[in-house]
Every structure is written in structure tokens, then in C-alpha cells.
Design an enzyme around this catalytic site. Structure first.
Site, PDB file in Angstrom:
ATOM      1  N   SER A 379       0.768  -1.281  -0.043  1.00 29.14           N
ATOM      2  CA  SER A 379       0.126   0.075  -0.238  1.00 29.14           C
ATOM      3  C   SER A 379       0.817   1.298  -0.084  1.00 29.14           C
ATOM      4  CB  SER A 379      -0.970  -0.086   1.152  1.00 29.14           C
ATOM      5  OG  SER A 379      -2.039   0.935   0.781  1.00 29.14           O
ATOM      6  N   LYS A 404      -0.957  -4.065  -2.998  1.00 29.63           N
ATOM      7  CA  LYS A 404      -2.346  -3.509  -2.569  1.00 29.63           C
ATOM      8  C   LYS A 404      -2.111  -2.223  -2.824  1.00 29.63           C
ATOM      9  CE  LYS A 404      -5.631  -2.945   1.202  1.00 29.63           C
ATOM     10  NZ  LYS A 404      -6.056  -1.450   0.711  1.00 29.63           N
TER      11      LYS A 404
END
Length: 467
Positions: A379, A404
Site C-alpha cells: 500500500s 495492494k
């Protein structure tokens, strides 16, 4: 400021300060219209938007004005639905409570889900089929919603039972504590593992180790291959002083632990100096375990200290970093970039792009920089890594990252039926690459199993080349 408005702000700020993957909570908000949402909250439920990442550094202030400023400064927002969701069908009034629950869950996802093909299936027909079934009780209806959302092929868009939803809200308001673990996914992306432990925390003291596979927490089974770090974290969190049971697997053997929850202080940034054979100077290593609103400032201080010690190379160790506040990753990347360099693009369901770029020249634009990543780098950590790689400022070494690159929103359902987490946006790198389910490809492939305090042992000489 009214108590209800202030409570929403506290929830927003606290969610930004709690680590989902550490068993303490979750964080980053990205729905706009904070002020409008607060002025229009009387008739609508609050919407909390999050990235399932990590942040543990900050505590909400008791001053409402300072709190609002802090939230705005960190790009954290909470809002309410400013207009009603699509109208109920004509026969909605005749629905059973179970049917109304299913219709509401379906409509909430339909309203904002990123993939408008709904995984290439007839999304409306799924609704009809689910509503037309007979249900003996609400548990059966909840199971049906869980099944319906699983067809989307997105592990982050999911139904949250009342207990899971309440756990998140309690985490947001600071009423829960943890055991000092960071949670991650294994290499096959089908098991939740212990990514790291805080040495002073309950888990470490009782013998839980990094890479232990989480089997159960308080009797809840997490071995179905669908569990996420968030799911496990929801069971780990709880009131201070309360006890929980955890079963893990290590080297094919099961180990049972009884732990007591307590406040946990996470040291998210550490630095040290090392030597590397073949280089013409010392190497300064900065390990970043997560990103928060203060990470960039802390990293800058570490870099200043390393400079004073005469280092000629930098390494950012992002192994096991599950992300955190996006602004923390953006601001940290900006320390190494010229002004007006693209950092990240955020794209919603309508294709609307929110671009973020550096505002001024960074702290260090010339010192050779290497980033060490692994399969649990995710992320916001991936956003920063891709940014520095594609702007040709850093060499990325290690292994393919997690992949992600999406943002979720958490929305409450009526009648204490829990809530749903819905993917509402995705990231694109400076060169408009989509990293979701792909990750960031490294420039130099190398092992990543060296000690957390000896990143240089993983890095070959070619990882320090000048760009």
C-alpha cells in the site's frame, strides 16, 4: 462544535492513529467533503473511509479546532452521505428484516464499488436471487451477504459482522488495546502471519515470533484462506487488561498462548550506520515499519543525524511495512525529490483522478538511495517505493512487493447488522501503472531474510549504483 460532530472527528483522527495490521486498528481516510459532511449529518450515518494499512504514532487532541486542523493536514476525512442512497424498490416495505438487510448491503456496495463490472457478473441478478430466498434468521441472511460479496473476487470488499464492525469503531475511539504484533500475509497470500513483534509487548514476552502462522484467536478460526490482517486484528483488539487466547503454527507444530492486552508503543522509525564491502563510504539505514502523519519528519531527523555521521549512501528498509497513512508515504518520498515531481494518482469508480506531486525540493536530492522491500511491503509503502523508482531517484532491491493499491470505505448497516467494507478507489504510480495484485518489480533481486537490524546483509554491491 456539537458533541456528535466532535465524536466523528475523534473517530476520524483515532482511526488514523491505530494500526490494523498491528492488531490495534486501522487508518487512512479518503472520502472528501469533510466540512459538508459535518454540516449535514443529522439524517445520515457517518461513512469512514480507510486504507487497511498501519499507523500507530498519534493520539487525537482534546481541542476540537486543533483536531480539525490535524485531520485536514493529514488528508483524513470523514463524511456522511449527502444525498440518500437510491430509493427502495416498491415492495421494500413488504420485505422481511432479512430481505431488507440484504437489499441494504447490496445497495451500499452498488453505490460506490470501484469495479463497475462487478467481476464480470450480473450484479443485479445476484441481488434478486439473494432476496428471493427464504431465511430462518438473520445469521442466514448475513451468511448470504458474505457469500454475495465474495463473488466480487476482492478480499477487501467484505461483510463485517456486528462484532467486527464494533471492534473497528471501538478501535477508532481509543477503547481497545493490543498485544504488540504486526500482521501480514504469507508468500502464498492465503494465511495471516506474524510480520513482526514489539520486543516489549505481551506477544514477544510470551514467545510469539515473526513468521508464526495465526490459526485461531479466542476460538475464531482464520485458516480458511480468506482471512486478512484486518480480520485477525479485529479479534486481537480489546479492552486493556482483558485476556485472549492465540494459537499459531511454527515449523509444523501448534503453540497456544494466553495474552493480556495492554497499551502498545510502536517505534515506527529506526536508523543505524553500517559498512558494506566494495563501497567507498558508510551506509545509513533507516527502517520504516509504518507510515503516519509524522513519519516524514522523523525520517528527516534520522537522515540529518546520519549525515552528521558521514554516511555516503542511504538505505530505506521497508520490509514488512504494510503501509499506513498515504500522506506519510507521500511526504517521505518528497524528502528525496525535486519540486513538481509526480508521486501518486488516486482513481475512483468514475475514473476521476486525484494527482499528488511534490511541492518543493526535498531534503536530499543526490545521495545514492536504495530501498529494500519484500512480499509484505504494501500500500502506502508501495506507493512511495514506486514513486522513487519511477522518478529514477532510488534503486529498489529485494523481492516483488505485496500489490495492494486500493482504498476501502467502511459503512454501517441499519439495525445493528454490522457493516460492509467496500473498495472505492485505486492507486496509480507516477507512470500510471496499476500496482494492485501486481506489486512493484524490483531492480535488483535479492534475499530478504537478513536480520531486521542488518539490512546491508541482504544487499549486493550493485544495489548501491548511482542513478
Amino acid at each position: 462544535m456539537s458533541p456528535s460532530r466532535y465524536r466523528q472527528l475523534r473517530i476520524a483522527a483515532a482511526l488514523a492513529a491505530i494500526s490494523a495490521t498491528s492488531g490495534f486498528g486501522f487508518n487512512h481516510f479518503s472520502i472528501p467533503n469533510l466540512i459538508d459532511g459535518l454540516s449535514s449529518q443529522r439524517h445520515h450515518k457517518p461513512v469512514l473511509s480507510v486504507q487497511n494499512d498501519i499507523d500507530t504514532s498519534s493520539t487525537p487532541t482534546s481541542n476540537p479546532n486543533k483536531l480539525l486542523s490535524a485531520i485536514l493536514a493529514a488528508s483524513i476525512t470523514t463524511t456522511t452521505l449527502l444525498s440518500p442512497l437510491p430509493s427502495h424498490s416498491a415492495d421494500f416495505a413488504s420485505f422481511t428484516p432479512e430481505q431488507r438487510f440484504i437489499a441494504e448491503a447490496w445497495r451500499t456496495v452498488d453505490n460506490s464499488y470501484l469495479d463497475r463490472t462487478f467481476n464480470g457478473q450480473n450484479w443485479f441478478q445476484l441481488r434478486q436471487d439473494a432476496i428471493n430466498k427464504k431465511y430462518k434468521n438473520m445469521d442466514e441472511a448475513r451468511a448470504e451477504v458474505d457469500k454475495m460479496l465474495s463473488t466480487l473476487g476482492d478480499r477487501y470488499t467484505r461483510y463485517l459482522s456486528p462484532s467486527k464492525y464494533d471492534s473497528m469503531v471501538n478501535a477508532a475511539t481509543g477503547n481497545v488495546f493490543g498485544v504488540g504484533v504486526e500482521l501480514a500475509m504469507n508468500n502464498d497470500n492465503d494465511r495471516v502471519i506474524i510480520g513482526d513483534v514489539e520486543l516489549s509487548g505481551p506477544a514477544a514476552k510470551e514467545g510469539i515470533r515473526p513468521n508464526d502462522v495465526v490459526l485461531t484467536v479466542d476460538g475464531v478460526d482464520f485458516m480458511d484462506g480468506k482471512a486478512t490482517p484486518d480480520d485477525v486484528a479485529g479479534s486481537i483488539r480489546g479492552p486493556a487488561g482483558s485476556r485472549l487466547s492465540v494459537t499459531v503454527e511454527r515449523d509444523g507444530k501448534k503453540f497456544d498462548y494466553i495474552l493480556t492486552r495492554e497499551p502498545i508503543k510502536i517505534t515506527s522509525v529506526r536508523s543505524y550506520v553500517g559498512d558494506k564491502s566494495g563501497l567507498d563510504g558508510k551506509v545509513g539505514v533507516v527502517r520504516i515499519k509504518s507510515f503516519s502523519g509524522t513519519t516524514a519528519e522523523t525520517v528527516k531527523s534520522a537522515l540529518e543525524d546520519l549525515k552528521k555521521k558521514g554516511v555516503k549512501y542511504y538505505v530505506l528498509d521497508l520490509r514488512g511495512n504494510p503501509g499506513g497513512l498515504l500522506p506519510g508515504g507521500v511526504d517521505t518520498a518528497s524528502l528525496f525529490l525535486d519540486a513538481n515531481k509526480p508521486v501518486v494518482f488516486v482513481v475512483n469508480k468514475s475514473g476521476v483522478v486525484d494527482s499528488q506531486a511534490t511541492l518543493s525540493d526535498g531534503f536530499d536530492l543526490t545521495t545514492p538511495l536504495t530501498i529494500l522491500v519484500d512480499h509484505n511491503t504494501a500500500s502506502a509503502a508501495e506507493v512511495m517505493t514506486a514513486c522513487l523508482q519511477e522518478n529514477e531517484r532510488a534503486v529498489v532491491a529485494g523481492e516483488q512487493t505485496f500489490g495492494k493499491g486500493i482504498v476501502q470505505t467502511i459503512r454501517q448497516l441499519d439495525d445493528n447488522n454490522g457493516g460492509v467494507a467496500v473498495t472505492i478507489a485505486r492507486y496509480e504510480t507516477p507512470k500510471h501503472n496499476n500496482i494492485n495484485k501486481k506489486g512493484v518489480t524490483v531492480d535488483v533481486s535479492t534475499g530478504v531474510d537478513c536480520a531486521k537490524d542488518d539490512a546491508l546483509a541482504c544487499l549486493p554491491k550493485e544495489a548501491f549504483r548511482r542513478l
